[in-house]
Write a protein that holds these residues in place. Structure first.
Motif, short mmCIF file in Angstrom:
data_model
loop_
_atom_site.label_atom_id
_atom_site.label_comp_id
_atom_site.label_asym_id
_atom_site.label_seq_id
_atom_site.Cartn_x
_atom_site.Cartn_y
_atom_site.Cartn_z
N LYS A 111 9.26 18.15 -22.88
CA LYS A 111 9.13 16.95 -23.72
C LYS A 111 9.19 17.30 -25.20
CE LYS A 111 6.52 12.75 -24.55
NZ LYS A 111 6.93 12.74 -25.95
N SER A 114 12.71 17.93 -26.12
CA SER A 114 13.45 16.67 -26.16
C SER A 114 13.10 15.87 -27.41
CB SER A 114 13.13 15.85 -24.91
OG SER A 114 13.71 14.57 -24.97
N LYS A 118 15.51 14.61 -30.55
CA LYS A 118 15.59 13.21 -30.97
C LYS A 118 15.30 13.06 -32.46
CE LYS A 118 14.26 11.23 -26.49
NZ LYS A 118 13.21 10.46 -25.77
#
Length: 599
Positions: A111, A114, A118
């Motif tokens: 996470k 990720s 982003k």
């Protein structure tokens, strides 16, 4: 102004606004200036604006809207803040990654990687943002700032830029803040700086009551600056004599403000107060109903057991926390989804009925299901008003074609809601968004479609956990929740009764069922010993469990106009009964027990 419950604080605020407009209106018009009144909710803002005759010289708005109106012209500063905000988030994740150990969960590692990707994508896309706007949720790549951004960014900009402060002062020489005790500390600091730098050209007023602070993020008492004047309004125009004695006893160990009757002598009533201490077992609901029936027979105030709350009958039942209401009304899993998993801001929004994941249901889905049929004109009106397929901006101008495309989707939606069941919230939400019936919040789109249009939006882990739990709920719980939030049931908590009043009030105190460590009635009344942390917080002047619980009790007993009943569920009934008798809170009334209910 520090004004206790029932003192008419809002009346004083409205009179102050009216006075400024009457006395200084000509000067304000000549200088194209206005009076700013900042309040907590849109509903309160509309009510105050109506009370001042909808004067164009008075700008009444929520704190978010007011702050955005100040910052909106400073697009370059906003752009720089957004960039710094994203860069800080990137740095935070990088520092977190350096502390990984062999035991760090793989889900956390994935996470974070990720989210980092982003955020870097967001930085690249910022180059294409020409102008920023204010929405419910953040989507930086599209130039949209959310509620949390506004209350963080604008105070930072004001504190860091004398120009923005001067602009605020030149536009609003009078700034009045309602419910100041629940205003964020950084906002209070920013307003103070605007006033200080204006050197007397700005009249800044805070209207509130530290004892009525109901949000943990609120500033509480406002510390006065040199030259400020403290106005205390001790009158109580609401409560009967006995209820007022209880209110004063609760407040006596706080700030010492003693409220006095505000009604003329010939309008005062003695009223009545009842106190019950009952066993904290699995018969709580039955015992509470027994109390209501007993009151029907022994109170002078009429019917207490009716489910409706009005002048003819019924009593408002105030619980310590929403969880206790949720168990009784049937939205316990919905409550747990937001309270046990979500971030603090989402918890508070759920408690006041403004949580953004719920808006599609409140504004579109449930109203569509309440319509007479799929062809009802009200369905079209709902979709048009909320950005659905019938909105004015929809690319297909053929209404008939839209009806054909939408009729089946609405029918499927109504069927899914009627069926309910586990995870039906997620099923219904995805159906509504996929079929274009709901214009989803960017954060909701990012959650439902991780690889979709809003794939660059970073959702905090706690928000994702809350959304996972929310979508796993039964959609039928939502109707009960909205009935409760709209004050259509006899139940409420401190959040739902803020500023309200009721002829008859029942306050239920139950530490065990409340299951909320922030509050403890047993500690407040000495039934249970304080922890070492409690003692340390109290000794250092920090907000302690005693002060939080005292404020909560004050907010719960003060809405009573004529009659008040306090029901305590305790493990040790005898100890609790003795503690309440010795506290003086009963206003010389007798503490009743289970045995008295049989009489």
């Amino acid at each position: 102004m520090v004004a206790g419950a029932g003192s008419g604080k809002t009346t004083s605020l409205v009179k102050a606004l009216d006075h400024v407009v009457t006395k200084h209106g000509a000067r304000l018009r000549a200088r194209t200036q206005r009076v700013a009144c900042v309040t907590y909710t849109d509903v309160a803002a509309r009510e105050i604006h109506t009370d001042v005759g909808n004067s164009p010289l008075v700008s009444v708005s929520t704190i978010h809207s007011f702050l955005w109106s100040l910052a909106k012209p400073f697009q370059k500063d906003i752009s720089q803040w957004v960039r710094r905000h994203i860069e800080d988030s990137i740095q935070e994740i990088k520092e977190k990654q350096t502390s990984y150990s062999s035991r760090t969960r793989r889900t956390t590692v994935v996470k974070d990687a990720s989210d980092l990707e982003k955020l870097r994508t967001q930085l690249e896309l910022l180059e294409d943002v020409e102008r920023y706007s204010y929405g419910t949720g953040s989507d930086y790549a599209k130039g949209i700032l959310g509620h949390e951004d506004i209350v963080t960014m604008v105070p930072e900009l004001i504190l860091g830029s004398k120009l923005l402060g001067r602009v605020a002062a030149s536009q609003y020489p009078y700034i009045f803040v309602d419910e100041s005790q629940d205003t964020f500390p950084n906002v209070v600091e920013a307003f103070k700086q605007v006033s200080t730098h204006a050197k007397g050209a700005v009249c800044l007023g805070f209207f509130g009551d530290p004892m009525q602070q109901i949000y943990q993020r609120g500033t509480g008492a406002i510390s006065p600056e040199p030259g400020w004047k403290l106005l205390e309004k001790p009158e109580n125009f609401r409560s009967s004599s006995k209820v007022l004695r209880v209110i004063n006893q609760v407040r006596s160990e706080a700030d010492g403000l003693v409220q006095v009757p505000g009604r003329p002598v010939d309008k005062r009533v003695e009223g009545e107060c009842f106190f019950f201490v009952l066993p904290a077992d699995n018969q709580r609901s039955k015992r509470l109903e027994d109390v209501r029936v007993w009151l029907d027979q022994h109170s002078n105030a009429g019917i207490w057991s009716a489910d409706s709350v009005d002048d003819r009958g019924g009593a408002k039942i105030l619980m310590i926390v929403h969880r206790m209401v949720a168990k009784r009304m049937g939205f316990e899993h919905l409550y747990a989804a937001f309270h046990d998993s979500g971030p603090k801001s989402l918890k508070e929004a759920f408690e006041e009925g403004s949580a953004w994941p719920l808006r599609p249901f409140e504004d579109v889905i449930l109203p569509i299901c309440a319509a007479e049929s799929t062809n009802s004109t009200s369905v079209i009106a709902i979709l048009r008003a909320n950005g659905g397929v019938f909105s004015a901006s929809s690319p297909n101008p053929d209404v008939r074609a839209k009806m054909v495309l939408t009729r089946d989707a609405v029918a499927h939606l109504r069927k899914a809601v009627a069926a309910g069941g586990p995870s039906s919230v997620g099923t219904v939400l995805r159906l509504a968004v996929t079929e274009g019936l709901v214009a989803a919040d960017p954060r909701l789109s990012a959650y439902l479609e991780p690889d979709g249009e809003h794939r660059d939006i970073v959702l905090p882990s706690k928000t994702v956990e809350a959304l996972d739990a929310f979508t796993a709920c039964d959609v039928r719980e939502l109707s009960a929740y909205f009935k409760y939030i709209r004050q259509q049931s006899p139940y409420s908590t401190q959040h739902g009764t803020k500023g309200a009043e009721f002829p008859k009030v029942i306050v239920v105190l139950d530490d065990e069922e409340g299951n909320y460590s922030l509050y403890s009635y047993e500690k407040l009344f000495g039934i249970k010993a304080l922890s070492s942390t409690d003692r340390e917080n109290a000794a250092s002047g920090k907000d302690s469990v005693l002060e939080r619980t005292r404020r909560l009790l004050y907010v719960c007993v003060s809405p009573a106009v004529e009659s008040l009943t306090v029901v305590v569920f305790a493990g040790d009934v005898a100890a609790a009964k003795l503690a309440f008798e010795e506290s003086g809170i009963t206003a010389e009334g007798k503490v009743l027990t289970e045995a008295d209910l049989a009489l």
